[in-house]
Each structure stands twice: as structure tokens, then as C-alpha cells.
Write a protein that holds these residues in place. Structure first.
Motif, PDB file in Angstrom:
ATOM      1  N   GLY A  38      15.682   4.599 -12.671  1.00  0.00           N
ATOM      2  CA  GLY A  38      14.898   5.401 -13.603  1.00  0.00           C
ATOM      3  C   GLY A  38      13.410   5.204 -13.440  1.00  0.00           C
ATOM      4  O   GLY A  38      12.630   6.166 -13.484  1.00  0.00           O
ATOM      5  N   VAL A  39      12.996   3.941 -13.222  1.00  0.00           N
ATOM      6  CA  VAL A  39      11.574   3.635 -13.074  1.00  0.00           C
ATOM      7  C   VAL A  39      11.006   4.283 -11.812  1.00  0.00           C
ATOM      8  O   VAL A  39       9.916   4.873 -11.829  1.00  0.00           O
ATOM      9  N   VAL A  40      11.744   4.181 -10.715  1.00  0.00           N
ATOM     10  CA  VAL A  40      11.271   4.762  -9.454  1.00  0.00           C
ATOM     11  C   VAL A  40      11.224   6.285  -9.555  1.00  0.00           C
ATOM     12  O   VAL A  40      10.273   6.926  -9.087  1.00  0.00           O
ATOM     13  N   GLU A  41      12.229   6.870 -10.185  1.00  0.00           N
ATOM     14  CA  GLU A  41      12.234   8.329 -10.341  1.00  0.00           C
ATOM     15  C   GLU A  41      11.058   8.783 -11.197  1.00  0.00           C
ATOM     16  O   GLU A  41      10.436   9.818 -10.929  1.00  0.00           O
ATOM     17  N   GLN A  42      10.720   8.018 -12.217  1.00  0.00           N
ATOM     18  CA  GLN A  42       9.633   8.398 -13.113  1.00  0.00           C
ATOM     19  C   GLN A  42       8.267   8.243 -12.463  1.00  0.00           C
ATOM     20  O   GLN A  42       7.412   9.120 -12.580  1.00  0.00           O
ATOM     21  N   HIS A  43       8.062   7.132 -11.750  1.00  0.00           N
ATOM     22  CA  HIS A  43       6.714   6.814 -11.267  1.00  0.00           C
ATOM     23  C   HIS A  43       6.469   7.208  -9.811  1.00  0.00           C
ATOM     24  O   HIS A  43       5.309   7.258  -9.390  1.00  0.00           O
ATOM     25  N   ARG A  44       7.517   7.457  -9.040  1.00  0.00           N
ATOM     26  CA  ARG A  44       7.390   7.866  -7.645  1.00  0.00           C
ATOM     27  C   ARG A  44       6.394   6.984  -6.890  1.00  0.00           C
ATOM     28  O   ARG A  44       5.370   7.452  -6.368  1.00  0.00           O
ATOM     29  N   PRO A  45       6.676   5.679  -6.794  1.00  0.00           N
ATOM     30  CA  PRO A  45       5.748   4.764  -6.119  1.00  0.00           C
ATOM     31  C   PRO A  45       5.778   4.953  -4.608  1.00  0.00           C
ATOM     32  O   PRO A  45       6.640   5.640  -4.058  1.00  0.00           O
ATOM     33  N   ASP A  46       4.851   4.277  -3.951  1.00  0.00           N
ATOM     34  CA  ASP A  46       4.831   4.269  -2.489  1.00  0.00           C
ATOM     35  C   ASP A  46       5.757   3.188  -1.939  1.00  0.00           C
ATOM     36  O   ASP A  46       6.379   3.366  -0.890  1.00  0.00           O
TER      37      ASP A  46
ATOM     38  N   GLU B 186      -2.120  -7.322  -7.804  1.00  0.00           N
ATOM     39  CA  GLU B 186      -3.226  -6.651  -8.487  1.00  0.00           C
ATOM     40  C   GLU B 186      -4.558  -7.334  -8.249  1.00  0.00           C
ATOM     41  O   GLU B 186      -5.591  -6.859  -8.714  1.00  0.00           O
ATOM     42  N   GLY B 187      -4.548  -8.419  -7.478  1.00  0.00           N
ATOM     43  CA  GLY B 187      -5.803  -8.998  -7.023  1.00  0.00           C
ATOM     44  C   GLY B 187      -6.386  -8.273  -5.834  1.00  0.00           C
ATOM     45  O   GLY B 187      -7.486  -8.603  -5.385  1.00  0.00           O
ATOM     46  N   GLU B 188      -5.648  -7.282  -5.319  1.00  0.00           N
ATOM     47  CA  GLU B 188      -6.096  -6.518  -4.154  1.00  0.00           C
ATOM     48  C   GLU B 188      -6.595  -5.139  -4.593  1.00  0.00           C
ATOM     49  O   GLU B 188      -5.925  -4.455  -5.378  1.00  0.00           O
ATOM     50  N   PRO B 189      -7.748  -4.702  -4.095  1.00  0.00           N
ATOM     51  CA  PRO B 189      -8.329  -3.435  -4.574  1.00  0.00           C
ATOM     52  C   PRO B 189      -7.531  -2.192  -4.192  1.00  0.00           C
ATOM     53  O   PRO B 189      -7.655  -1.152  -4.849  1.00  0.00           O
ATOM     54  N   ASP B 190      -6.699  -2.282  -3.140  1.00  0.00           N
ATOM     55  CA  ASP B 190      -5.972  -1.105  -2.670  1.00  0.00           C
ATOM     56  C   ASP B 190      -4.512  -1.089  -3.116  1.00  0.00           C
ATOM     57  O   ASP B 190      -3.752  -0.211  -2.717  1.00  0.00           O
ATOM     58  N   LEU B 191      -4.100  -2.065  -3.947  1.00  0.00           N
ATOM     59  CA  LEU B 191      -2.716  -2.152  -4.380  1.00  0.00           C
ATOM     60  C   LEU B 191      -2.651  -2.155  -5.906  1.00  0.00           C
ATOM     61  O   LEU B 191      -3.500  -2.752  -6.566  1.00  0.00           O
ATOM     62  N   SER B 192      -1.617  -1.525  -6.469  1.00  0.00           N
ATOM     63  CA  SER B 192      -1.433  -1.575  -7.913  1.00  0.00           C
ATOM     64  C   SER B 192       0.052  -1.551  -8.249  1.00  0.00           C
ATOM     65  O   SER B 192       0.844  -0.891  -7.570  1.00  0.00           O
ATOM     66  N   VAL B 193       0.434  -2.272  -9.289  1.00  0.00           N
ATOM     67  CA  VAL B 193       1.802  -2.264  -9.798  1.00  0.00           C
ATOM     68  C   VAL B 193       1.870  -1.229 -10.907  1.00  0.00           C
ATOM     69  O   VAL B 193       1.194  -1.361 -11.933  1.00  0.00           O
ATOM     70  N   VAL B 194       2.693  -0.210 -10.721  1.00  0.00           N
ATOM     71  CA  VAL B 194       2.764   0.872 -11.705  1.00  0.00           C
ATOM     72  C   VAL B 194       3.920   0.686 -12.679  1.00  0.00           C
ATOM     73  O   VAL B 194       3.929   1.297 -13.747  1.00  0.00           O
ATOM     74  N   ALA B 195       4.909  -0.150 -12.338  1.00  0.00           N
ATOM     75  CA  ALA B 195       6.047  -0.363 -13.230  1.00  0.00           C
ATOM     76  C   ALA B 195       6.878  -1.530 -12.727  1.00  0.00           C
ATOM     77  O   ALA B 195       6.752  -1.959 -11.580  1.00  0.00           O
ATOM     78  N   GLU B 196       7.757  -2.026 -13.617  1.00  0.00           N
ATOM     79  CA  GLU B 196       8.676  -3.109 -13.277  1.00  0.00           C
ATOM     80  C   GLU B 196      10.075  -2.743 -13.763  1.00  0.00           C
ATOM     81  O   GLU B 196      10.236  -1.913 -14.661  1.00  0.00           O
TER      82      GLU B 196
END
Length: 221
Positions: free
Chosen positions: A43-51, A24-34
Motif C-alpha cells: 500500500g505504501v509503495v502504491e501510494q508514494h511511488r518511490p524510486d 536523510e543526511g544526504e541532499p539527494d536522498l529522502s525517505v517518503v514513507a515506511e
């Protein structure tokens, strides 16, 4: 590049905290869930559909290999980047064969982790040279001769479906060459390399170049 959305999967909360701080120190990256284990990751991946999913391999309950296999069987799955301490080489190999695009050591310097995340997000393998050597050693090491024979037979059967040019392309991929270098080696255009690569992906039923490289290694073991 658009923002890359990431899910962290590791049973160690301190590892997740450290990775989140780095990412999260990078402007183009974000953590949406753990998630703390493979079952929760589904369940987390199905809910948030990350890259991208940063997936630990060895966890209590459902391990990262099983979770990776299931996630990558879904339509339009995220990219998976495996985390390892290398007490689990065979599990890492299994994750790569399941379709994970790469792996990083948990003690990898932060800038290299960021590079690996971006590389995988772009659909390209992220395999450090030291880690790759360990995985190849595990793939060709002293596990049972019956298991090695089965892997060799299966790989050769699958590669036998390729044309000569497609097989040359597969071997070049296994040597770590990119499309321009493959074109130079085979004296063909980059467009033709891309066509051969797409065809061999379809015939081998694989999703990425790492899986192609592992098949070639298995066949030649």
C-alpha cells in the motif's frame, strides 16, 4: 541526479530509524514513507511511488520476497534493494530472481549503504563482494538435488533461446563485467553489447543483469 525518493520496509523500528537518519543526511536522498511488513509495503509503495524500496527479507506476516515479487510485477515499478542479516540466504536469492537489484547487510557501514542506494536508483546492481559470495554459496549449496536439477534445466532451456553472441554476453555479465569490458572481451563495440543485452533481456524475460547472472549460474551449476 534528481532527488531519489525511498520507502523503508523493516519490522524493526530501530532499524528504520537508523536508516532514515543515514539516508536523510544526504541532499539527494529522502525517505517518503515506511512500512513494518510486506503487506503494508504494498500500500505504501502504491501510494508514494518511490524510486527505491529498501526491503527487509524476513518479517512477520507477508515476507519481503513475496512483497518484492508483487511490487516488481507492477507497471513502472521502483528499484528494490534487499536488506538482510544473512540468516535467510534462500529468501535473498528468491528476491534477486524476482528482480531485486541488489542487497546490503544491515550492519553495512552507512557510506556503503548510501552508495548502494544511489547505484540501484541508477538501475545498476549493488552487490557487495562478501555478500555475493554468500548468495552464490547458497545457490550452489546442499539443497535437494531435485531442486537443483529443476533450476539447471529451466535455466538451460531459457539460455538455449539466445544466439551465440548473446550467450557470450550473458556469461560476461555473470562474470561481473560492465559494457566496455564486455566489448573488449568479445571484440565488439559498446553499442553492439547494448544491443545484445537488450535482446537477451527480452528473450529471457528478465529486467536486470542480476537475473541474467543467476540464470547463467544455475545453468552451469
Amino acid at each position: 541526479m534528481d532527488e531519489v525518493r525511498i520507502v523503508l520496509v523493516d519490522d524493526d523500528q530501530l532499524v528504520r530509524m537508523a536508516l532514515r537518519l543515514v539516508i536523510e543526511g544526504e541532499p539527494d536522498l529522502s525517505v517518503v514513507a515506511e512500512a513494518a511488513d510486506g503487506e503494508a509495503a504494498l500500500g505504501v509503495v502504491e501510494q508514494h511511488r518511490p524510486d527505491v524500496v529498501l526491503m527487509d527479507v524476513r518479517m512477520p506476516g507477508r515476507d519481503g520476497l513475496s512483497a518484492t515479487r508483487e511490487i516488481l510485477s507492477w507497471p513502472d515499478p521502483p528499484r528494490v534493494l534487499v536488506l538482510t542479516t544473512f540468516d535467510s540466504d534462500e529468501l535473498v536469492l528468491g528476491a534477486l530472481r524476482a528482480g531485486a537489484l541488489g542487497f546490503v547487510l544491515k550492519d553495512t557501514p552507512p557510506p556503503q549503504i548510501i552508495t548502494a542506494v544511489r547505484t540501484v536508483a541508477g538501475g545498476n546492481p549493488a552487490l557487495s563482494s562478501a555478500a555475493t559470495a554468500r548468495v552464490i554459496a547458497a545457490a550452489t549449496g546442499p539443497h535437494s538435488s531435485d531442486a537443483r536439477q529443476r533450476s539447471r534445466t529451466e535455466a538451460r532451456t531459457r539460455l538455449a533461446t539466445l544466439t551465440e553472441r548473446e550467450l557470450d554476453t550473458a556469461r560476461a555479465i555473470a562474470d561481473g563485467l560492465g559494457n566496455p569490458d564486455i566489448a573488449t572481451r568479445l571484440h565488439i563495440s559498446v553499442a553492439t553489447v547494448k544491443a545484445h543485452t537488450g535482446s537477451l533481456f527480452a528473450k529471457l524475460a528478465v529486467d536486470n543483469r542480476v537475473q541474467v547472472a543467476l540464470l547463467v549460474r544455475d545453468a552451469e551449476d
